[in-house]
Motif scaffolding. Structure first.
Motif, PDB file in Angstrom:
ATOM      1  N   TRP A  87      10.967   5.612   6.503  1.00 56.42           N
ATOM      2  CA  TRP A  87      12.137   6.212   5.869  1.00 56.42           C
ATOM      3  C   TRP A  87      11.988   6.214   4.354  1.00 56.42           C
ATOM      4  CZ3 TRP A  87      15.646   4.243   2.376  1.00 56.42           C
ATOM      5  CH2 TRP A  87      16.787   5.010   2.147  1.00 56.42           C
ATOM      6  N   GLY A  88      11.558   5.088   3.791  1.00 54.07           N
ATOM      7  CA  GLY A  88      11.446   4.982   2.342  1.00 54.07           C
ATOM      8  C   GLY A  88      10.424   5.930   1.746  1.00 54.07           C
ATOM      9  N   THR A  89       9.282   6.079   2.407  1.00 49.03           N
ATOM     10  CA  THR A  89       8.256   6.980   1.874  1.00 49.03           C
ATOM     11  C   THR A  89       8.730   8.427   1.892  1.00 49.03           C
ATOM     12  OG1 THR A  89       7.238   7.045   4.080  1.00 49.03           O
ATOM     13  CG2 THR A  89       6.312   5.504   2.486  1.00 49.03           C
ATOM     14  N   ASN A  90       9.650   8.743   2.765  1.00 45.52           N
ATOM     15  CA  ASN A  90      10.191  10.106   2.788  1.00 45.52           C
ATOM     16  C   ASN A  90      11.401  10.246   1.866  1.00 45.52           C
ATOM     17  OD1 ASN A  90      10.495  12.873   4.087  1.00 45.52           O
ATOM     18  ND2 ASN A  90      12.462  11.955   4.624  1.00 45.52           N
ATOM     19  N   GLN A  91      12.286   9.257   1.859  1.00 42.58           N
ATOM     20  CA  GLN A  91      13.534   9.332   1.095  1.00 42.58           C
ATOM     21  C   GLN A  91      13.295   9.359  -0.399  1.00 42.58           C
ATOM     22  OE1 GLN A  91      16.591   9.766   2.053  1.00 42.58           O
ATOM     23  NE2 GLN A  91      17.678   9.355   0.127  1.00 42.58           N
ATOM     24  N   ILE A 144       2.597  -0.977 -12.322  1.00 43.05           N
ATOM     25  CA  ILE A 144       3.519  -2.093 -12.531  1.00 43.05           C
ATOM     26  C   ILE A 144       4.654  -2.042 -11.517  1.00 43.05           C
ATOM     27  CG2 ILE A 144       5.244  -3.011 -14.133  1.00 43.05           C
ATOM     28  CD1 ILE A 144       3.339  -2.229 -16.411  1.00 43.05           C
ATOM     29  N   SER A 145       5.185  -0.847 -11.275  1.00 37.76           N
ATOM     30  CA  SER A 145       6.276  -0.693 -10.320  1.00 37.76           C
ATOM     31  C   SER A 145       5.842  -1.075  -8.907  1.00 37.76           C
ATOM     32  CB  SER A 145       6.781   0.753 -10.345  1.00 37.76           C
ATOM     33  OG  SER A 145       7.897   0.922  -9.500  1.00 37.76           O
ATOM     34  N   ALA A 146       4.648  -0.667  -8.508  1.00 32.88           N
ATOM     35  CA  ALA A 146       4.164  -0.983  -7.161  1.00 32.88           C
ATOM     36  C   ALA A 146       3.901  -2.472  -6.992  1.00 32.88           C
ATOM     37  CB  ALA A 146       2.899  -0.185  -6.865  1.00 32.88           C
ATOM     38  N   LEU A 147       3.483  -3.148  -8.049  1.00 38.58           N
ATOM     39  CA  LEU A 147       3.185  -4.578  -7.961  1.00 38.58           C
ATOM     40  C   LEU A 147       4.443  -5.423  -7.796  1.00 38.58           C
ATOM     41  CD1 LEU A 147       0.342  -4.903 -10.623  1.00 38.58           C
ATOM     42  CD2 LEU A 147       0.137  -5.216  -8.148  1.00 38.58           C
ATOM     43  N   MET A 148       5.616  -4.805  -7.915  1.00 33.53           N
ATOM     44  CA  MET A 148       6.849  -5.528  -7.632  1.00 33.53           C
ATOM     45  C   MET A 148       6.864  -6.031  -6.190  1.00 33.53           C
ATOM     46  SD  MET A 148       9.033  -5.342 -10.304  1.00 33.53           S
ATOM     47  CE  MET A 148       9.424  -4.324 -11.732  1.00 33.53           C
ATOM     48  N   VAL A 149       6.257  -5.302  -5.272  1.00 33.95           N
ATOM     49  CA  VAL A 149       6.307  -5.671  -3.852  1.00 33.95           C
ATOM     50  C   VAL A 149       5.662  -7.036  -3.609  1.00 33.95           C
ATOM     51  CG1 VAL A 149       5.610  -5.028  -1.518  1.00 33.95           C
ATOM     52  CG2 VAL A 149       6.463  -3.283  -3.088  1.00 33.95           C
ATOM     53  N   PRO A 150       4.376  -7.227  -3.944  1.00 32.66           N
ATOM     54  CA  PRO A 150       3.814  -8.568  -3.714  1.00 32.66           C
ATOM     55  C   PRO A 150       4.452  -9.639  -4.595  1.00 32.66           C
ATOM     56  CG  PRO A 150       2.250  -7.181  -4.920  1.00 32.66           C
ATOM     57  CD  PRO A 150       3.351  -6.289  -4.443  1.00 32.66           C
ATOM     58  N   ALA A 151       4.935  -9.282  -5.782  1.00 35.81           N
ATOM     59  CA  ALA A 151       5.521 -10.289  -6.678  1.00 35.81           C
ATOM     60  C   ALA A 151       6.808 -10.856  -6.097  1.00 35.81           C
ATOM     61  CB  ALA A 151       5.773  -9.680  -8.051  1.00 35.81           C
ATOM     62  N   TYR A 152       7.716  -9.981  -5.654  1.00 37.95           N
ATOM     63  CA  TYR A 152       8.973 -10.481  -5.094  1.00 37.95           C
ATOM     64  C   TYR A 152       8.784 -11.052  -3.695  1.00 37.95           C
ATOM     65  CZ  TYR A 152      11.600  -9.028  -9.121  1.00 37.95           C
ATOM     66  OH  TYR A 152      12.086  -8.941 -10.408  1.00 37.95           O
ATOM     67  N   ALA A 153       7.770 -10.573  -2.986  1.00 39.15           N
ATOM     68  CA  ALA A 153       7.427 -11.200  -1.712  1.00 39.15           C
ATOM     69  C   ALA A 153       6.982 -12.636  -1.938  1.00 39.15           C
ATOM     70  CB  ALA A 153       6.329 -10.399  -1.010  1.00 39.15           C
ATOM     71  N   VAL A 170       0.832  -1.205   0.000  1.00 40.05           N
ATOM     72  CA  VAL A 170       0.000   0.000   0.000  1.00 40.05           C
ATOM     73  C   VAL A 170       0.865   1.251   0.000  1.00 40.05           C
ATOM     74  CG1 VAL A 170      -1.676   1.323   1.336  1.00 40.05           C
ATOM     75  CG2 VAL A 170      -1.964  -1.144   1.070  1.00 40.05           C
ATOM     76  N   LEU A 171       1.880   1.276   0.863  1.00 37.96           N
ATOM     77  CA  LEU A 171       2.742   2.457   0.930  1.00 37.96           C
ATOM     78  C   LEU A 171       3.508   2.658  -0.381  1.00 37.96           C
ATOM     79  CD1 LEU A 171       4.278   2.442   4.533  1.00 37.96           C
ATOM     80  CD2 LEU A 171       2.763   4.147   3.524  1.00 37.96           C
ATOM     81  N   THR A 172       3.978   1.575  -0.958  1.00 36.08           N
ATOM     82  CA  THR A 172       4.694   1.680  -2.236  1.00 36.08           C
ATOM     83  C   THR A 172       3.768   2.196  -3.327  1.00 36.08           C
ATOM     84  OG1 THR A 172       6.149  -0.144  -1.615  1.00 36.08           O
ATOM     85  CG2 THR A 172       6.034   0.424  -3.948  1.00 36.08           C
ATOM     86  N   PHE A 173       2.528   1.713  -3.316  1.00 36.86           N
ATOM     87  CA  PHE A 173       1.556   2.183  -4.310  1.00 36.86           C
ATOM     88  C   PHE A 173       1.359   3.691  -4.181  1.00 36.86           C
ATOM     89  CE2 PHE A 173      -1.560   0.673  -7.355  1.00 36.86           C
ATOM     90  CZ  PHE A 173      -2.412   1.755  -7.465  1.00 36.86           C
TER      91      PHE A 173
END
Length: 623
Positions: free
Chosen positions: A466-470, A195-204, A109-112
């Motif tokens: 950190w990631g959502t800010n960086q 597509i970029s956000a869906l990398m999270v569940p795919a690699y998980a 969700v955060l990555t999306f």
């Protein structure tokens, strides 16, 4: 906002629905978790759509919106009929209540959210690749076919550039009724971020399969989505084809593992489908997947298992090559010997393949490399087969990019730069392996387990924040070649200039003897259908004589255009048949000052720092 929500929904439907149906019918037991099935469904969709375009194009059948709508309806009905075969709806909603699955969901969700925050100020995709991606999508929509010929826009026939991504976006456009060329940039940006956000569940999902512990999925998802600068940074290059290929990769590796565990027709057919799709989506990722297949055989020590797996892998590769036969034959016929600026040259060179240290150490890569190495050691210490497979796979990939170490020439399509910007994938998996190893050591109970779990959750939450800010601002300003006023000017040019109008645009050096556009005028060809002096770099796939003519113009503009006087520019335009000039205030663009106070040019558009001048015809009353 409604348009964004509608587009995202459309992207998700087209990404999941066709592949889900294929899995339910071909291999209903594929994937042991909801994440695996979701990943396989996405990979199957991104493979099936290009394959369908390939064969329809070969058969001379154009894909039109009614066909797309009918296909989606058929897939939906088939999915509803087939869902009883496995309890996939329950699994998709109830992952098991584990804290690690909640972390995967939270990271997704955060990555999306972050991916759309990163492109909040963009109206056009950025940098070089985006321009020819838009052109190929436009051609795919208009022809209803794979973009093997770029006429009438560019003199390119028998195009061997991988086009799986482009026909996928063309399918989105036809399904959503998005027919105006000026709407394509927004569709490209939004679908790319999904597509970029869906990398999270795919690699998980892949990490869960490899390490068999939920914490591994959480670790891999956090690295891919929020800890690593890649793949988020792809948006700053317009690397949409590579982005799509890297989303299919985990699905292909899951299918490969299925062949290892349950070799047979169903698992082999699924792997063949994904390999075939990857060859159309991104050939480098396809080659890396083949290296993963070979590596699996290397680590299989039991002779009987090795023989069985080798046979089924051979069948999968043969099937993939068979169902992509027209594409493979075309590529083979277009290969050029030696080195050159065109990707059709099979040989590379040391300069082109230099290790990009600025990318190797970009962002958090130093930390991720250290953690990946630690994860590899911990996993090897536990004698995990997956660790050996990943390490040997990485070594094989390095060898593919540097075959000179064994006396072979460089390959033009696999470079150290490519490995550097895709290393987030194996690093995420190795880090996940390290987390799984420590988790196994602290289990099943006791104070060590409690401390480990509590500290790990706290660290994961810290990485999320950190990631959502960086990475909130990730697009490099110097890769943004066009803005809102450029889009307005391009729309005006499409309405107010003749269809055969030819524009001179700002030009800058890019890669060897191939130049790029320097401002929004570069987008006139894919969006307005107007010929430009510096076309999208995909022109380099054309016939040598046509390429030479274009390079003659671009080289003059690169060296003299921005500093040319009105008289010099007018002489160049009359000699080469150009009638308009696109000027702006961006670095490398042509300037309006030299053209305003002369009778040679007439300003026909001037708004927001962008102007268009028309070359006056000699001997008329205008001059």
């Amino acid at each position: 906002m409604n348009s964004l929500i509608g587009t995202v929904f459309l992207v998700l439907v087209v990404l999941v629905l066709p592949g889900l149906v294929l899995i339910l019918r071909m291999a209903p037991t594929a994937g042991e978790t909801a994440l695996e099935r979701l990943t396989l469904a996405i990979g199957a969709s991104l493979s099936f759509i290009p394959l369908l375009y390939l064969w329809l194009t070969w058969a001379g059948i154009a894909v039109r919106p009614p066909m797309v709508h009918l296909g989606l309806v058929v897939f939906l009905v088939t999915a509803l009929i087939s869902l009883h075969r496995i309890p996939i709806t329950v699994l998709l909603l109830a992952l098991d209540g584990s804290i690690w699955h909640l972390l995967i969901a939270g990271a997704s969700v955060l990555t999306f959210w972050l991916r759309f925050e990163q492109i909040r100020d963009l109206v056009l995709p950025v940098w070089v690749d985006s321009v020819h991606h838009a052109l190929l999508i436009r051609v795919s929509i208009e022809q209803g076919a794979a973009p093997l010929s770029l006429r009438p826009y560019l003199p390119v026939d028998g195009l061997t550039y991988h086009w799986g991504y482009h026909v996928f976006v063309a399918t989105l456009a036809q399904a959503g009724g998005i027919y105006a060329p000026e709407a394509l940039p927004q569709l490209m940006i939004w679908s790319g971020q999904v597509i970029s956000a869906l990398m999270v569940p795919a690699y998980a999902a892949l990490a869960l399969r490899l390490w068999q512990r939920p914490i591994a999925g959480a670790a891999a998802g956090l690295v891919v989505g929020l800890a690593s600068v890649m793949p988020a940074y792809y948006v700053s290059w317009g690397r949409y084809t590579l982005l799509t290929g890297m989303l299919v990769l985990p699905a292909a590796l899951l299918a490969l593992d299925a062949v290892r565990r349950h070799p047979g027709p169903r698992s082999t057919a699924l792997l063949a489908l994904l390999l075939a799709g990857l060859s159309l989506v991104h050939f480098v990722v396809f080659a890396l997947t083949l290296a993963a297949c070979a590596t699996l055989l290397v680590i299989t020590t039991d002779h009987t298992s090795w023989r069985r797996i080798a046979i089924w892998l051979g069948i999968a590769l043969t099937g993939a090559l068979t169902i992509t036969a027209p594409w493979i034959v075309l590529m083979a016929s277009r290969i050029l010997p030696g080195t050159g600026s065109s990707a059709m040259h099979i040989a590379g060179n040391a300069g082109y393949n230099a290790l990009p240290l600025e990318l190797l150490w970009a962002g958090t890569n130093r930390i991720l490399l250290a953690l990946g190495g630690t994860g590899a050691l911990l996993s090897l210490w536990q004698r995990r087969r997956a660790a050996a497979w990943l390490i040997i796979w990485c070594a094989a990939a390095v060898l593919l990019a540097n075959p000179v170490v064994i006396g072979l020439p460089y390959l033009s399509f696999i470079t150290n730069e490519m490995l550097t910007i895709t290393m987030f994938a194996p690093l995420a998996l190795l880090i996940a392996g390290g987390a799984a190893a420590i988790d196994a050591w602290t289990s099943p109970s006791g104070w060590r387990c409690g401390v480990w779990r509590l500290s790990t959750v706290a660290l994961a939450v810290a990485v999320m924040l950190w990631g959502t800010n960086q990475w909130r601002t990730i697009v490099r300003p110097d890769t943004v070649l066009a803005g809102p006023m450029d889009l307005v000017a391009i729309e005006w040019a499409a309405r107010a200039t003749p269809p055969d109008a030819r524009f001179v645009v700002g030009t800058a050096g890019w890669l060897y003897d191939v130049d790029r556009g320097a401002d929004g005028g570069w987008w006139l060809l894919p969006l307005a259908g107007r010929q430009v002096s510096t076309p999208p770099v995909i022109y380099n796939y054309g016939a040598p004589d046509d390429v030479a003519i274009i390079k003659r113009d671009t080289s003059w503009l690169r060296d003299h255009g921005a500093a040319a006087s009105a008289e010099e520019l007018a002489a160049f335009m009359r000699e080469r048949g150009y009638g308009y000039v696109y000027v702006s205030e961006r670095p490398g663009a042509l300037r309006a000052e030299a053209l305003r106070n002369t009778s040679l040019f007439e300003c026909v558009y001037d708004k927001g720092g962008v102007a268009i001048f028309r070359l006056r015809v000699p001997g008329t009353r205008d001059e």
